[in-house]
Enzyme design. Structure first.
Site, short mmCIF file in Angstrom:
data_model
loop_
_atom_site.label_atom_id
_atom_site.label_comp_id
_atom_site.label_asym_id
_atom_site.label_seq_id
_atom_site.Cartn_x
_atom_site.Cartn_y
_atom_site.Cartn_z
CB CYS A 197 -0.86 0.10 1.21
SG CYS A 197 -2.11 1.33 0.97
CD GLU B 139 4.58 -4.44 -16.19
OE1 GLU B 139 4.10 -5.21 -15.52
OE2 GLU B 139 5.10 -4.63 -17.39
CD GLU C 221 9.19 -6.16 -18.20
OE1 GLU C 221 8.32 -6.72 -18.54
OE2 GLU C 221 9.59 -5.72 -17.20
CB CYS D 41 -4.16 0.20 -1.12
SG CYS D 41 -3.99 -0.42 0.33
C1 GLA Z 1 5.90 -7.83 -16.41
C2 GLA Z 1 6.97 -7.58 -15.71
C3 GLA Z 1 8.17 -8.47 -15.81
C4 GLA Z 1 7.46 -9.91 -16.02
C5 GLA Z 1 6.70 -9.93 -17.37
C6 GLA Z 1 6.26 -11.16 -17.93
O1 GLA Z 1 6.18 -7.12 -17.80
O2 GLA Z 1 7.38 -6.19 -15.34
O3 GLA Z 1 8.92 -8.53 -14.59
O4 GLA Z 1 6.74 -10.48 -14.90
O5 GLA Z 1 5.65 -8.78 -17.15
O6 GLA Z 1 5.48 -11.75 -17.00
#
Ligand code: GLA
Length: 702
Positions: free
Chosen positions: A150, A185, A341, A191
């Protein structure tokens, strides 16, 4: 290590919350866009998310050598390694990370470090159980996942401050650390604990100053919900059949976004104070709705986001990912960004989410990122984990480190991007068209969709995809963005608006812009209260019409006759249009309002407004609509791009860099209007460009 008293932490929290609430939508665009390639010593950022803590130290050297061989010059490290860095409260160990950095740096690989706050240590939860987030039913999350803290809990703020400060102090002068990713992310879960309730009440007080103002804005006369003290204000229920006041619920969504921003700002302030020469970013989630990214990104040097194209299932539907790219770029005034990513293999947790894509498609997706304005591509992850939840979430390599087909695809792009860097450096996406995303409308429609099938994002796609099918670059803009450079702006379902946005759209059209408005526009004021003007409320004069009747399409499908000779299926909603100055382009085909207007066109000042009173599942309906607007606004469309092939363009100083991307399993021919140079081979390509299955061509033309 410094100790923080609860009082001091609460002081800090209230300052950071108020920073957030004051910030949204009011800050000027950043003056100078961040140059990612310059930041990475002139190299295109090409990387992998690497978890040295999960592999024997003896393997690091081999990993770094294989990365270098594949052209990798960048890693993200450490974003889940809090317990490795702070095994006990206030005791830090960064020696392992120093050693990992030394190995990587020796192979020409530099790093962004993740602040590890998304995954707090078990000891922290055991000592301070109230840092766990609470769901709407009042149950705290158990330890064992991630992100379930939280962010209004004083102990968590103190722990965050301590680990971020310690990391920044340790790595501030490290030549191999070029920046920071804050948390991972950010944005959920929301919460609903007592600390969040107190923070929400404080946020309301800061926003409205008096209870009279709040009661008026929220219309609390309804069901006699009038508040006489700030502490009486509740959190929304957020359940199915939610009976919370929609005005309160919208303010809670804004509060949550502001709280997320404030938490990011807390970390950003520490990093900038201690390590001012290192850049600050965050890994975002494209279309994720719970954070106003335009607002959040005022605090970052550049945007980074996490791109997983296989979530789209049908890989030829490239526009799903395309819109996320363009939204992320638009959330920081169209500056180039990076992928933190990029999908490097099939995805899955307990089960795989889709089939394994051919290795060559990973190359197409990486180029799609570049084509939409990414100056960096970092794959998730270097190698699939042997442990934990993500054993089925593939990295570039599988657990056995075998040089598989994905590794060779990655190495091929690494080489190509090295070659293309001078061409790409300084180039940008430039678009004649924009789609407007209104976070307020998106939230308000989640709170009260009107009909179950209502989908704000699908409406964005209806128009966005049509322009992309025709090879037109599209920007995503937000209410504070400057619209003046666009020939066409599509503002779907602008359900909630304030006077500033209404004025901006009026000025845009009066000065010659072409605007698309759709059903459920102008319905609510900024407090999520229904207007007492005739719909479409503040846009009625621009659209040259009134709406006295509408029909939620709960079970049935309607039909639209036109534009032109064709008929199209219609769904979701029917606004029955009553034109004053507007010209009718299409009418409804069925039911008691058959023959009444469904789509209109109106000239207002030097510009044009299209009002589309319904939605269609037929893409041809949108192809038809955009071609009408494109003729008026002189936007060139290419009607001959085959389905499943994307044409995307970056530009600089008179040179166009054209990416032709084939997401299909067939060879394709793409007619372009000029013969171009192939940027990788140097050869001239015919105007009918041949693209192999799952292939890419990068072309240039002056
Ligand atoms: C997200 C997260 C990563 C990983 C990917 C795949 O984007 O930031 O840490 O968990 O998903 O699941």
């Amino acid at each position: 290590m410094k100790q923080f008293s609860i009082k001091a932490v609460w002081g800090l929290m209230s300052v950071y919350l108020l920073m957030g609430s004051a910030a949204r939508g009011h800050q000027a665009p950043t003056a100078k866009p961040f140059d990612l390639i310059q930041w990475n010593n002139g190299k295109f950022i090409y990387g992998a998310d690497y978890y040295p803590e999960a592999w024997p130290e003896s393997q690091w050297e081999k990993d770094a050598a294989m990365m270098q061989e594949a052209g990798i010059n960048f890693v993200r490290l450490g974003e889940f390694a809090w317990v490795k860095m702070e095994p006990q409260e206030g005791h830090f160990d960064f020696a392992w990370l120093d050693r990992a950095l030394k190995v990587l740096n020796a192979h020409g690989i530099r790093a962004v470090l993740g602040t590890p706050t998304a995954s707090p240590p078990a000891w922290l939860y055991a000592k301070y159980p109230n840092i766990a987030a609470m769901d709407t039913k009042g149950v705290r999350y158990r330890y064992g996942s991630r992100r379930n803290y939280c962010l209004h809990n004083a102990d968590f703020i103190a722990a965050t401050t301590r680990i971020v400060t310690a990391m920044a102090e340790h790595f501030k002068g490290h030549p191999g650390v070029i920046g920071w990713q804050i948390d991972n992310e950010l944005g959920n879960p929301k919460c609903y604990d007592p600390d969040s309730l107190a923070a929400f009440q404080a946020w309301c007080q800061h926003k409205y100053h008096t209870l009279d103002a709040l009661n008026a804005a929220w219309g609390t006369v309804f069901w006699g919900h009038t508040y006489q003290a700030w502490r009486e204000i509740p959190l929304p229920w957020n359940t199915l059949f939610d009976t919370s006041n929609p005005s309160l619920a919208l303010d809670f969504d804004r509060f949550w976004s502001d709280s997320t921003h404030s938490y990011l700002d807390l970390q950003a302030a520490i990093l900038r104070r201690i390590a001012p020469r290192q850049a600050v970013t965050h890994n975002e989630m494209g279309m994720f709705p719970d954070v106003d990214y335009y607002d959040l990104n005022r605090s970052l040097d550049f945007v980074a986001w996490d791109n997983y194209p296989t979530f789209e299932k049908d890989y030829s539907q490239y526009a799903g990912v395309g819109l996320s790219h363009d939204l992320m770029r638009g959330s920081k005034d169209n500056a180039n960004y990076m992928i933190m990513e990029q999908q490097g293999g099939a995805g899955g947790w307990s089960v795989f989410f889709g089939r394994q894509a051919p290795a060559s498609l990973y190359r197409v997706w990486a180029y799609q990122s570049v084509a939409h304005g990414a100056d960096g591509v970092c794959y998730f992850r270097w190698r699939t984990s042997r442990y934990g939840t993500e054993q089925y979430w593939e990295g570039i390599l599988d657990q056995d480190s075998y040089r598989n087909s994905r590794y060779f695809a990655v190495a091929q792009i690494g080489k190509e991007l090295g070659q293309l860097t001078p061409l790409l450096h300084g180039s940008k996406v430039e678009s004649p068209v924009a789609v407007l995303v209104s976070p307020d409308s998106r939230w308000a429609q989640q709170i009260q969709p009107g009909v179950e099938d209502f989908d704000y994002d699908r409406q964005l796609h209806d128009y966005y995809d049509a322009f992309r099918r025709a090879g037109v670059s599209v920007d995503v803009v937000f209410p504070p963005s400057d619209l003046s450079a666009y020939r066409i702006v599509v503002a779907p379902a602008l359900y909630v608006s304030n006077q500033a946005l209404v004025d901006k759209l009026h000025t845009y059209v009066k000065n010659g812009g072409t605007l698309f408005l759709t059903f459920r526009s102008g319905v609510k004021d900024e407090h999520n209260m229904v207007t007492d003007q005739t719909l479409p409320g503040p846009f009625a004069d621009l659209a040259g019409l009134a709406i006295h009747e509408f029909d939620p399409q709960v079970n049935e499908e309607q039909e639209v006759l036109g534009p032109g000779e064709s008929s199209f299926p219609a769904r979701t909603w029917s606004d029955v249009l009553d034109p004053s100055t507007a010209k009718v382009l299409a009418t409804y085909g069925k039911g008691y309002y058959a023959g009444k207007p469904a789509v209109t066109e109106n000239q207002a000042g030097k510009g044009w407004v299209y009002y589309v009173g319904t939605e269609s599942k037929s893409p041809f309906f949108y192809d038809r609509l955009i071609s009408l607007a494109a003729q008026k606004s002189l936007v060139a469309l290419n009607a001959k791009i085959p389905p499943g092939v994307e044409v995307a363009v970056r530009q600089k100083a008179g040179t166009k860099i054209i990416f032709v991307l084939n997401y299909t399993s067939a060879n394709q021919t793409v007619p372009l209007d000029q013969a171009c140079q192939n940027a990788l081979t140097g050869k001239t390509e015919p105007m009918d460009v041949q693209i192999p299955a799952y292939g890419v061509k990068v072309l240039t033309v002056q």
